[in-house]
Design an enzyme around this catalytic site. Structure first.
Site, mmCIF file in Angstrom:
data_model
loop_
_atom_site.group_PDB
_atom_site.id
_atom_site.type_symbol
_atom_site.label_atom_id
_atom_site.label_comp_id
_atom_site.label_asym_id
_atom_site.label_seq_id
_atom_site.Cartn_x
_atom_site.Cartn_y
_atom_site.Cartn_z
ATOM 1 N N LYS B 95 0.836 -1.215 0.000
ATOM 2 C CA LYS B 95 0.000 0.000 0.000
ATOM 3 C C LYS B 95 0.861 1.252 0.000
ATOM 4 C CE LYS B 95 -3.843 2.056 2.595
ATOM 5 N NZ LYS B 95 -4.734 1.869 3.755
ATOM 6 N N SER B 171 -9.426 2.194 2.827
ATOM 7 C CA SER B 171 -8.502 2.929 2.001
ATOM 8 C C SER B 171 -7.506 2.030 1.274
ATOM 9 C CB SER B 171 -7.742 3.936 2.863
ATOM 10 O OG SER B 171 -7.050 3.267 3.892
ATOM 11 N N SER B 195 -10.112 -0.184 6.937
ATOM 12 C CA SER B 195 -9.507 -0.027 5.611
ATOM 13 C C SER B 195 -8.816 -1.244 5.024
ATOM 14 C CB SER B 195 -8.517 1.142 5.635
ATOM 15 O OG SER B 195 -9.222 2.346 5.838
#
Lengths: 60, 487, 65
Positions: B95, B171, B195
């Site tokens: 990420k 996210s 997330s």
């Protein structure tokens, strides 16, 4: 630009606090000082990437 | 509950060149029996990730050359008889709020200092690198792990591979998309209010939010200091276990890291859940009027399957569940605002138009609100701990609905809609989201299994047990149709 | 008895935060503020009167053994 008096009125409203007239001056001085202190704290470049001092533990 | 077997399955694709839909465990076996090489696997994945990025927006940066070099090194090591473990040669997504050598970190924002994290691996990335993993690239994130995409800022806009008009959630959107669409076999996400679990939920695979402090979070751009965690995302609970046993463990660079032994999680997943006690917190989690019936029914069906394997389940209640969701949001908002306060003043327009209003909400809370939310947090953590005196795990839906249409979403929704994930960040507990079926229209459904502190082995064991008798986690979206769109 | 409406409160808070936002952004903040405020107020439960916060401070962490 909003004065500290106007901002203070908002903060007092949010907090549900309605001080008597004789306290207003002292509270305004305290609020203005508080705003300056907050600005000062956020201006310390060395603290930009610091973790908070308060820690959460899932286990307690 | 029936499964639409017209969707592609991993088994069906194994006969083709679609190694990208293998689980980490199956890929690890194939790498060792010589049926594939890491270079071939990685090249295939890098090629498809590149071809599909315009349509899916999974990656901010694809580090193809470096990935192939890592893959080649893994193959050389195999040939020399050096085996660093099941993650050797496995392509993963990282990420893009996590520092990784060889690629900058953007947090999907124009605001992040480009020098942040440059030339370093976050401790969790260093561990995966030492285990011989291959890094496909830096996966798309909601801006600073909080906002919603703003196409005007020049970053890839992520799309759900099951239906590109729908949200891939955030996210950890990019890692969620990559795992679902076979653009990585697993990867890292972060979870502050849901997330990791949100993207796992709507993309149809497994995502684990770990106990607070289980995985060191230094080298990660923070969202909320006392709520953040880094978690593995992969097709299966077993794969998440393989990732976690490398990721987890104390590191002095993170003041929140817990010095707690790391078991070999994968070895503890034996399918035996006889006698496991499941609690179902009905108020708020199962009876909310915004919870869709298909979601609820799929979770309860999954629970029944677990009961059929020897577990017991009982309805129960957790007080103040709605307030707990708000307490998580308040703490998150206040802590995030502190981090972004100066940049919001000086660079408001550089933030995405759907990120900045959410960050600015922190300015509307008082210091006392934050302190009070922390006191509520103490009380609620104690209430949940009391519940865990009677149960081994709690099970809830992961989200009240399947993936929403992007056009129907707005940031203000978070204030009003129920949410089932932030409660476990508030209490710091491990929680895994796994597929529980599909809607009548073919969208993934998901359930969430929550455990006691540092009981990742238990939640993964329950998840793995269900995945031994279902195949929802192995199904993947028909991404072949997207190549024409991407061209 | 409240004397300021959400518009005035949000205006003041944005000014205190030194944030200059678009009219549309401000309208969203004004719309959302009452719910945000009531959600925060709901956490001031009577039963929390003597409860300590969940985040704690340990001075020893700054002094390696």
């Amino acid at each position: 630009m909003h004065s500290n008096e106007e901002k203070l009125a908002v903060v007092l409203e949010m907090s549900g606090i309605t001080p008597p007239a004789e306290d207003q001056e002292a509270i305004l001085r305290a609020f203005s000082t508080g705003r300056e202190l907050s600005k000062l704290i956020f201006s310390v470049a060395q603290a930009r990437y610091e973790e908070p001092a308060l820690i959460f533990s899932a286990r307690v | 509950m029936s499964t639409d077997l017209s969707m592609n399955s991993s088994a069906a694709d194994a006969a083709s060149h679609s190694h990208k839909f293998l689980t980490i465990a199956d890929a690890a076996a194939a790498l060792r029996d010589g049926s594939i090489t890491s270079v071939a696997l990685t090249a295939d994945i890098v090629e498809k990730a590149t071809a599909l990025n315009p349509a899916l927006g999974a990656y901010v940066t694809i580090t193809g050359d470096a990935a192939l070099a890592q893959a080649a090194a893994a193959d050389v090591a195999f040939a020399a008889g050096n085996d660093f473990g099941p993650l050797q040669g496995i392509p993963l997504a990282i990420k893009d709020i996590i520092a990784m050598k060889g690629a900058g970190t953007t947090a999907n924002s124009r605001v992040l200092d480009p020098a942040w994290g440059a030339g370093t691996d976050a401790p969790v990335v260093a561990r995966l690198r030492a285990a011989g993993s291959v890094f496909v690239g830096k996966s798309t994130t909601s801006e600073f792990a909080l906002g919603m995409p703003d196409a005007s800022k020049g970053f890839p806009v992520p799309h759900n591979p099951w239906d590109v008009e729908r949200t891939p959630a955030g996210s950890s959107s990019g890692t969620g998309i990559a795992v679902a669409a076979g653009l990585a076999l697993g990867g890292l996400g972060t979870d502050t209010g849901g997330s990791v679990r949100g993207p796992a939920c709507v993309n149809g695979h497994t995502g684990l939010k770990v106990t607070f402090g289980r995985v060191p979070k230094s080298g990660v751009v923070p969202l909320a200091f006392s709520l953040d965690s880094i978690g593995p995302m992969a097709r299966s609970a077993y794969d998440c276990a393989l990732l976690l046993e490398v990721m987890a463990g104390y590191d002095a660079s993170d003041p929140n890291a817990a010095d707690v032994e790391v078991p070999k999680y994968s070895e503890l997943l034996n399918g035996d859940i006889d006698g496991l006690k499941i609690g179902l917190p009905i108020p708020y989690f199962f009876d909310h009027d915004q919870l869709e019936p298909e979601v609820r029914d799929a979770v309860l069906s999954g629970v029944q399957q677990l009961v059929g394997m020897g577990a017991t389940s009982k309805e129960m209640a957790l007080p103040y569940a709605a307030e707990a969701k708000d307490a998580n949001m308040l703490i998150l908002g206040a802590e995030a605002y502190a981090y972004h306060r100066n940049n919001l003043v000086n660079r408001w327009e550089d933030y995405g138009n759907l990120t900045r209003p959410t960050l600015a909400r922190g300015a509307f809370y008082t210091a006392a609100d934050y302190a009070q939310a922390s006191r509520f947090r103490s009380m609620w953590s104690a209430e949940v701990a009391k519940a865990f005196e009677h149960y081994d795990v709690l099970i809830t839906p992961s989200a009240p609905s399947p993936a929403q249409l992007v056009k129907d979403m707005d940031p203000s929704q978070r204030l009003v809609q129920p949410s089932y994930t932030g409660h476990w960040n508030l209490t710091g507990l491990p929680a895994v989201a796994i597929p529980s079926g599909f809607t009548a229209s073919g969208l993934p459904l998901s359930m969430q299994i929550i455990g006691k502190p540092f009981a990742e082995a238990t939640v993964l064991k329950v998840a793995d047990a269900l995945q031994r008798v279902t195949n929802w986690h192995l199904l993947h979206p028909p991404v072949e149709t997207l190549y024409a769109t991407a061209a | 008895m409240p004397t300021l409406d959400s518009e005035a409160i949000v205006t003041g808070l944005l000014a205190a935060a030194q944030l200059t936002v678009s009219p549309q952004e401000k309208a969203t903040f004004v719309k959302d503020y009452p719910l945000m405020r009531s959600n925060a107020d709901a956490l001031y439960l009577a039963e929390l009167e003597f409860v300590e916060p969940a985040v704690t401070f340990d001075p020893t962490v700054y002094y390696p053994a």
